[in-house]
Write an enzyme that holds these catalytic residues in place. Structure first.
Site: not given
Ligand code: UT7
Length: 324
Positions: A114, A251, A281
């Protein structure tokens, strides 16, 4: 005499197929609301079957040539930032060379995931300042839809396909920070973080291209701090201050990362180019897409100071300051 790498053309290409968040609700335990609120993404483009990264890149290249009023004969080199090449080799850049009818010069790919476009811009700047080339076509092009695990809701809703490009030309300049062109760059990587974002296959391991794996939350925590730090370093090198920045062009991974970084940099969101809602992304394509959309919409104007910053797999991260 000082040389600067000045933008003389920009362009982009997005595949026709637009996929809204709601399309994932049928096959995955997810909602439009979750995707929007956690990432800022509303829709993304996916390449058609038989449409490859080099096709997207060549479309963006053609648009950039038209925008610049130049032809393929005027270009000395092509640098493509991509992690999703058509084939293991040859490079996407040489495929673009053939597609746009460029029979001289050279082309090669840069892979920093990225952060790829920031690394490609810096590489192109080196070619121009060292006299290896007078004009370089710098492209970011990706088909991340091809490396998605469609059963993993934590990743497959986040990425999209697309390509963006700039033509940089070596021009004489004063050496002051009021010059147009690339003013500074800051590049970083740290392989200790490789498990945070990777593809679980490859030529010398599985023999298959593999699928993207990401520890989203852990990466999120690294992103804001590293992006603000690299952007601040790049800006500091120019002697300019955050209030001099006309546009932060980040980005586009997550609106919350974009907002958090802008806040740390002291730049209000009104001066940040945001396309994540429409593109998702697109990895190395996201910054040139945002630059092209920002310029085409009339926001980014000649003379504006743009601060680009990106982070991705590696981890690799960096920033470039560029006066448009
Ligand atoms: O381009 C390269 C760089 N990439 C990045 O910088 C990406 C960085 N990360 C992010 O953008 C975010 O961490 C995400 C968008 C990937 C995730 O957001 P988050 O607020 O960090 O959520 P999380 O990973 O802490 O997940 C929270 C909850 C989890 O459930 P539990 O364990 O709390 O029950 C996940 O399983 O959300 C759940 N979850 C979803 N729920 C509904 C993860 N993906 C989804 C989904 N729909 N698509």
């Amino acid at each position: 005499m000082t040389l600067r790498s000045v933008v003389v053309g920009y362009g982009h290409y997005l595949p026709e197929k637009i996929v809204p968040n709601s399309a994932f609700e049928e096959s995955l335990d997810t909602t439009d609301e979750w995707i929007r609120s956690r990432s800022g993404i509303e829709r993304r483009h996916f390449a058609a079957e038989g449409q490859y990264t080099s096709d997207l890149a060549a479309e963006a290249a053609q648009a950039t040539l038209v925008n610049s009023g130049l032809t393929a004969d005027d270009i000395d080199a092509i640098v493509v930032a991509t992690s999703t090449p058509d084939l293991t080799f040859p490079s996407v850049a040489t495929m673009v060379q053939e597609k746009i009818g460029m029979t001289k010069g050279f082309g090669f790919d840069v892979q920093a995931v990225c952060a790829g476009f920031v690394f490609a811009l810096t590489t192109a700047n080196g070619l121009l300042l060292s006299g290896q080339a007078k004009r370089v076509l710098v492209i970011g092009a990706e088909t991340f839809s091809r490396i998605m695990d469609w059963t993993d809701r934590g990743t497959c809703v986040l990425f999209g396909d697309g390509a963006g490009a700039l033509i940089l030309e070596a021009q004489e300049a004063s050496g002051e920070n009021t010059d147009r062109g690339i003013l500074s760059a800051d590049l970083n990587s740290d392989g200790r973080y490789k498990d945070m974002l990777f593809v679980d296959g490859g030529v010398s391991t599985t023999g298959h291209c593999g699928k993207l794996r990401m520890q989203g939350n852990a990466l999120f925590r690294q992103a804001v701090e590293k992006l603000a730090s690299t952007a601040s370093k790049a800006l500091e090198t120019t002697g300019l201050k955050h209030e001099d920045v006309d546009w932060v062009v980040p980005h586009q991974a997550n609106i919350r990362i974009i907002q958090g970084t802008a806040k740390k940099l002291g730049v209000p969101m009104e001066r940040v180019i945001v396309t994540v809602q429409d593109h998702g992304n697109t990895s190395a394509a996201s910054i040139p897409l945002a630059l092209s959309v920002g310029a085409a919409s009339g926001k980014i104007k000649q003379g504006d100071l743009c601060l680009t910053e990106a982070i991705g797999g590696g981890l690799a991260w960096g920033a470039v300051t560029l006066r448009w």
